[in-house]
Design a protein around this motif. Structure first.
Motif, PDB file in Angstrom:
ATOM      1  N   TYR A 113       3.796 -25.257  -3.070  1.00 37.20           N
ATOM      2  CA  TYR A 113       4.019 -26.172  -1.941  1.00 37.20           C
ATOM      3  C   TYR A 113       2.799 -27.088  -1.833  1.00 37.20           C
ATOM      4  CZ  TYR A 113       0.955 -22.836   0.458  1.00 37.20           C
ATOM      5  OH  TYR A 113      -0.102 -22.027   0.793  1.00 37.20           O
ATOM      6  N   TRP A 125       1.081 -30.485   0.881  1.00 38.47           N
ATOM      7  CA  TRP A 125       1.206 -31.380   2.031  1.00 38.47           C
ATOM      8  C   TRP A 125       0.108 -32.451   1.968  1.00 38.47           C
ATOM      9  CZ3 TRP A 125      -1.582 -26.876   2.482  1.00 38.47           C
ATOM     10  CH2 TRP A 125      -2.856 -26.991   3.054  1.00 38.47           C
ATOM     11  N   GLY A 181      11.272 -32.461  -0.949  1.00 39.64           N
ATOM     12  CA  GLY A 181      10.482 -32.529   0.274  1.00 39.64           C
ATOM     13  C   GLY A 181      11.027 -33.518   1.291  1.00 39.64           C
ATOM     14  N   GLU A 209       6.328 -30.801   0.743  1.00 39.68           N
ATOM     15  CA  GLU A 209       7.280 -30.517  -0.334  1.00 39.68           C
ATOM     16  C   GLU A 209       7.120 -29.118  -0.908  1.00 39.68           C
ATOM     17  OE1 GLU A 209       6.187 -33.784  -2.822  1.00 39.68           O
ATOM     18  OE2 GLU A 209       4.725 -32.624  -3.965  1.00 39.68           O
ATOM     19  N   VAL A 210       8.192 -28.704  -1.574  1.00 47.12           N
ATOM     20  CA  VAL A 210       8.229 -27.462  -2.338  1.00 47.12           C
ATOM     21  C   VAL A 210       8.265 -27.826  -3.811  1.00 47.12           C
ATOM     22  CG1 VAL A 210       9.547 -25.365  -2.831  1.00 47.12           C
ATOM     23  CG2 VAL A 210       9.435 -26.237  -0.489  1.00 47.12           C
ATOM     24  N   GLU A 227      -2.659 -27.727  -1.267  1.00 51.67           N
ATOM     25  CA  GLU A 227      -1.552 -27.152  -2.038  1.00 51.67           C
ATOM     26  C   GLU A 227      -1.831 -25.687  -2.296  1.00 51.67           C
ATOM     27  OE1 GLU A 227      -2.459 -28.072  -6.636  1.00 51.67           O
ATOM     28  OE2 GLU A 227      -1.981 -29.861  -5.429  1.00 51.67           O
TER      29      GLU A 227
END
Length: 338
Positions: free
Chosen positions: A151, A153, A333, A141-142, A173
């Motif tokens: 961002y 993950w 995301g 995601e952003v 992140e």
């Protein structure tokens, strides 16, 4: 004159007197007495008593005993499908050795042993012996911000069978145009300890923040009652630092494709580690709420919010470094697996 009259009337008078006193023809005879009633022909005989209920024709006889049961004292086998009889001792299930697989297959005589061995190997493989792999990206995601957008993950890769697996996890992140804030990877051996839970052990390597740390890891991951996905892990670093992490999520389905996912992560520290900016106790927590739409089961874009907060000494270390104690972001995301 009077004599003549009497003489004339005499015969008539004599006849009348005779008629008045006619002698009994049986006079002087001994007549038998007139019977009062007919005599009982069975008088003086002893009659048997009137029978009541039918008497037992075998009364007084010694009857032979019933023949003995030919199976008396024999242990009879249970009928097929019947539950085993319970005795005073509790039955033990699963201790008997598994039967040996047959070696004389009728199909071998038709198709050949080599061909049938290959077919049997495929059958065993498809019924529990298969090795499978899966890559799961839970978060990619952003996080838009007033400064550089952030961002994040989080995902994992799995390979193995139903019981034993290799699991590789990664999360982190940062901000675009800047260095990573947090990044780690774990390599774990995972073994099923029940239908819904796995025991995991391995190593974790942190790349950020610095200085880098390597941790021995042990934890549990699985599906709790009411379909909560939970995970807990304990970490021991190469410097002796002890920490723990707990995560949980839940899929709330509005439709078969529109799903709201609450997500929580909590980190705990056993001691202060100033060089890493964490303090003892509850160090930080993250709460997310993401609404995704599954275009396909394997691909689902989402939108949501993400909130982070630091606590205790960890919050003090953050303020000393010029960072905020908490942070709230809108996130965009995608969630995917293959």
């Amino acid at each position: 004159m009077s004599r003549l009259v009497l003489a004339a009337l005499a015969p008539a008078l004599i006849g009348t007197a005779a008629m008045a006193q006619t002698p009994d023809p049986h006079a002087g005879h001994a007549m038998p007495a007139k019977p009062a009633q007919a005599a009982d022909p069975h008088a003086g005989h002893t009659m048997p008593a009137k029978p009541g209920p039918a008497s037992d024709p075998h009364a007084g006889h010694a009857m032979p005993a019933a023949p003995a049961d030919p199976h008396a004292g024999h242990a009879m086998p249970a009928s097929p499908g019947a539950a085993p009889a319970m005795t005073g001792a509790q039955l033990t299930v699963g201790d008997a050795p598994a039967p040996q697989p047959p070696t004389d297959h009728l199909a071998d005589a038709v198709y050949g042993r080599t061909s049938m061995d290959r077919a049997r190997d495929v059958l065993r493989l498809e019924h529990g012996g298969a090795r499978l792999s899966k890559t799961m990206i839970d978060v990619l995601e952003v996080r838009p911000d007033k400064g550089p957008d952030g961002y994040a993950w989080e995902g994992e890769f799995r390979y193995g069978g139903d019981v034993n697996r290799l699991v590789v996890k990664s999360e982190g992140e940062g901000a675009f145009g800047e260095h990573l804030e947090e990044a780690e990877i774990q390599a774990l051996y995972s073994r099923a300890i029940g239908p819904n839970f796995d025991l995991q052990a391995g190593v974790r390597q942190d790349f950020q923040p610095r200085p880098r740390r390597t941790y021995a890891t042990v934890g549990v991951e699985g599906l709790a009652p009411y379909w909560f996905e939970v995970e807990g892990a304990l970490f021991l670093s190469n410097k002796g630092d002890v920490s723990a992490r707990f995560e949980g999520s839940y899929d709330l389905r509005f439709t078969q494709r529109l799903i709201l996912e609450p997500r929580v992560e909590v980190n705990l520290e056993a001691q202060d580690v100033p060089e890493l900016g964490v303090g003892a106790g509850l160090s930080d927590a993250e709460v997310g709420l993401r609404l995704r739409y599954e275009i396909r089961r394997e691909f689902a874009p989402y939108v949501g919010v993400h909130y982070e907060r630091k606590f205790g000494d960890t919050a003090d270390f953050a303020r000393a470094a010029g960072e905020d104690r908490d942070d709230l972001r809108v996130v965009l995301g995608v969630r995917a697996w293959f």
